[in-house]
Enzyme design. Structure first.
Site, PDB file in Angstrom:
ATOM      1  N   GLU A  28      11.187 -13.575  -9.237  1.00 26.05           N
ATOM      2  CA  GLU A  28      11.832 -12.533  -8.419  1.00 26.05           C
ATOM      3  C   GLU A  28      12.511 -12.884  -7.014  1.00 26.05           C
ATOM      4  OE1 GLU A  28       9.382 -10.415  -5.707  1.00 26.05           O
ATOM      5  OE2 GLU A  28       7.486 -11.367  -6.131  1.00 26.05           O
ATOM      6  N   LYS A  88      15.463  -3.313  -1.318  1.00 26.14           N
ATOM      7  CA  LYS A  88      14.277  -3.811  -2.234  1.00 26.14           C
ATOM      8  C   LYS A  88      14.770  -3.001  -3.801  1.00 26.14           C
ATOM      9  CE  LYS A  88       9.591  -3.264  -2.677  1.00 26.14           C
ATOM     10  NZ  LYS A  88       8.035  -3.029  -1.837  1.00 26.14           N
ATOM     11  N   ASP A 141      -0.053   5.924  -4.470  1.00 24.33           N
ATOM     12  CA  ASP A 141       0.647   4.572  -4.582  1.00 24.33           C
ATOM     13  C   ASP A 141       0.156   3.539  -5.552  1.00 24.33           C
ATOM     14  OD1 ASP A 141       2.539   2.827  -4.150  1.00 24.33           O
ATOM     15  OD2 ASP A 141       2.381   2.653  -1.972  1.00 24.33           O
ATOM     16  N   SER A 143       1.875   0.411  -7.735  1.00 27.86           N
ATOM     17  CA  SER A 143       2.885  -0.072  -7.865  1.00 27.86           C
ATOM     18  C   SER A 143       3.420  -0.400  -9.601  1.00 27.86           C
ATOM     19  CB  SER A 143       2.849  -1.708  -7.707  1.00 27.86           C
ATOM     20  OG  SER A 143       3.891  -2.394  -7.941  1.00 27.86           O
ATOM     21  N   ASP A 145       4.777  -2.715 -10.871  1.00 27.21           N
ATOM     22  CA  ASP A 145       4.715  -3.862 -11.432  1.00 27.21           C
ATOM     23  C   ASP A 145       3.621  -4.021 -12.561  1.00 27.21           C
ATOM     24  OD1 ASP A 145       6.260  -4.692  -9.718  1.00 27.21           O
ATOM     25  OD2 ASP A 145       4.778  -6.012  -8.341  1.00 27.21           O
ATOM     26  N   LYS A 162      -1.715  -8.530  -4.214  1.00 27.42           N
ATOM     27  CA  LYS A 162      -1.758  -9.003  -2.838  1.00 27.42           C
ATOM     28  C   LYS A 162      -3.032  -8.326  -2.221  1.00 27.42           C
ATOM     29  CE  LYS A 162       2.024  -7.004  -3.345  1.00 27.42           C
ATOM     30  NZ  LYS A 162       2.967  -6.011  -3.121  1.00 27.42           N
TER      31      LYS A 162
HETATM   32  N1  PSU Z   1       3.771 -10.301  -2.884  1.00 26.54           N
HETATM   33  C1  PSU Z   1       3.991 -11.054  -1.936  1.00 26.54           C
HETATM   34  N2  PSU Z   1       5.196 -10.965  -1.322  1.00 26.54           N
HETATM   35  C2  PSU Z   1       6.259  -9.898  -1.770  1.00 26.54           C
HETATM   36  C3  PSU Z   1       5.732  -9.088  -2.720  1.00 26.54           C
HETATM   37  C4  PSU Z   1       4.546  -9.193  -3.462  1.00 26.54           C
HETATM   38  O1  PSU Z   1       3.387 -12.113  -1.392  1.00 26.54           O
HETATM   39  O2  PSU Z   1       7.268  -9.656  -1.165  1.00 26.54           O
HETATM   40  C5  PSU Z   1       6.678  -7.934  -3.457  1.00 26.54           C
HETATM   41  C6  PSU Z   1       6.845  -8.217  -4.982  1.00 26.54           C
HETATM   42  O3  PSU Z   1       8.320  -8.256  -4.982  1.00 26.54           O
HETATM   43  C7  PSU Z   1       6.252  -7.101  -5.608  1.00 26.54           C
HETATM   44  C8  PSU Z   1       6.529  -5.897  -4.660  1.00 26.54           C
HETATM   45  O4  PSU Z   1       6.889  -6.746  -6.674  1.00 26.54           O
HETATM   46  O5  PSU Z   1       6.345  -6.605  -3.239  1.00 26.54           O
HETATM   47  C9  PSU Z   1       5.623  -4.824  -4.735  1.00 26.54           C
HETATM   48  O6  PSU Z   1       5.798  -3.473  -4.019  1.00 26.54           O
HETATM   49  P1  PSU Z   1       5.179  -2.306  -4.250  1.00 26.54           P
HETATM   50  O7  PSU Z   1       4.014  -2.390  -3.572  1.00 26.54           O
HETATM   51  O8  PSU Z   1       6.222  -1.226  -3.232  1.00 26.54           O
HETATM   52  O9  PSU Z   1       5.323  -1.930  -5.583  1.00 26.54           O
HETATM   53 MN    MN Z   2       4.473   1.531  -4.402  1.00 25.19          MN
END
Ligand code: PSU
Ligand code: MN
Length: 305
Positions: A28, A88, A141, A143, A145, A162
């Site tokens: 990514e 993003k 919220d 993700s 993912d 994370k």
């Molecule tokens: N983990 C990290 N650094 C990042 C991310 C995850 O250590 O930058 C990013 C990844 O691209 C992941 C995204 O897919 O954050 C998820 O964002 P959100 O929580 O908005 O879905």
């Molecule tokens: Mn989100």
């Protein structure tokens, strides 16, 4: 142009690898942009991940949107623009990013999994996936993912989700979605900066061949989606759980005070944690991302056999 081919491109080296030895690892680009890591650690992280993939005999395929084209296998001439990207792009943003012809979009895990699958790549590596945010019962919220993992037959290697997420609920949600989760040489779900979250994973694997067999098994039994491989941060790079927890609490309180919501949350949290740990979290992030890239190359090699 038929089939929207003007919106999607596979880089030359990646294309050649996919029609030849087939050892390719998708990456990514959000993690390598300023949204994921402060400069110059972002570039160092990219270089170390690429070296780890190549060291394992595979070809890296960085994903991003460049001039309205979703690219799998960003080429050297476009790299600086991607590393400097601030827009993003998650999976649901891909459509508007290409149709709107955005300049540069950095892809999240969900967008990258979607593009990897489209290109025929079966392995992906990152630092940590997104997941169920703490207080998601209020904000909703979660993700995308997680959903993307359930949709695309791609192995994703990460150090769990994370650490500022609700890891127990992230695992529950993965179960709800039917995503197989395999611990790499561990039966514990890692907590990003630390090796053990105290939560168990349903399966343990110890080789690329075992993971390859899982993905082939999923296809054979008609189970959709990929496999999440959870690889704990290397032992020497692990952070002190007490220190990291304090930093997390502080960072989460900041988010709360500022009333941040949605995609802005993750980049701000990552920054706050870096500041609260004097950059130690950044070193840890680089070490784990590099190791995930190494493991992903091992899995890609097994899948290509
Ligand atoms: N983990 C990290 N650094 C990042 C991310 C995850 O250590 O930058 C990013 C990844 O691209 C992941 C995204 O897919 O954050 C998820 O964002 P959100 O929580 O908005 O879905
Ligand atoms: Mn989100």
């Amino acid at each position: 142009m038929a089939g929207g081919a003007q919106f999607f491109r596979v880089g030359d080296e990646v294309h050649a690898a996919l029609s030849g030895h087939r050892r390719v690892v998708a990456l990514e680009s959000t993690i390598f942009s300023g949204l994921g890591l402060p400069s110059p650690a972002n570039r160092e992280c990219f270089d170390r991940c690429v070296a780890a993939v190549r060291g394992g005999g595979a070809v890296p395929a960085l994903t991003a949107v460049i001039d309205g084209v979703a690219v799998v296998g960003v080429e050297a001439g476009d790299l600086d623009r991607v590393l400097a990207g601030t827009h993003k792009v998650a999976a649901r943003d891909l459509a508007s990013a290409v149709s709107g012809g955005i300049d540069v979009g950095v892809t999240t895990v969900s967008a990258s999994l979607s593009l990897a699958a489209r290109a025929g790549i079966e392995v992906f590596a990152t630092g940590g996936i997104g997941g169920v945010h703490r207080s998601s019962e209020v904000t909703g919220d979660v993700s995308h993912d997680l959903v993307a993992l359930s949709r695309h037959r791609v192995v994703a290697v990460s150090s769990g989700a994370k650490a500022f997420l609700d890891l127990a609920r992230t695992l529950e949600y993965l179960e709800t979605l039917g995503v197989p989760v395999a611990g790499w040489r561990t039966d514990r779900f890692p907590a990003f900066y630390v090796r053990d979250s105290g939560l168990e994973v349903p399966t343990m694997v110890s080789s690329g061949d075992e993971v390859a067999a899982m993905l082939r098994g999923a296809a054979a039994v008609g189970h959709p989606g990929g496999v999440l491989v959870a690889n704990p941060i290397p032992e020497g790079a692990e952070l002190d759980p007490e220190q990291i927890n304090e930093a997390l609490e502080e960072a989460l309180a900041d988010i709360e005070r500022e009333g941040l919501r949605g995609p802005a949350v993750t980049p701000v949290l990552l920054d706050a944690i870096a500041a609260a740990t004097d950059g130690l979290s950044v070193d840890a992030n680089l070490a784990l991302a590099q190791d995930n890239a190494r493991v992903a190359a091992e899995i890609a090699t097994a899948l290509a056999r």
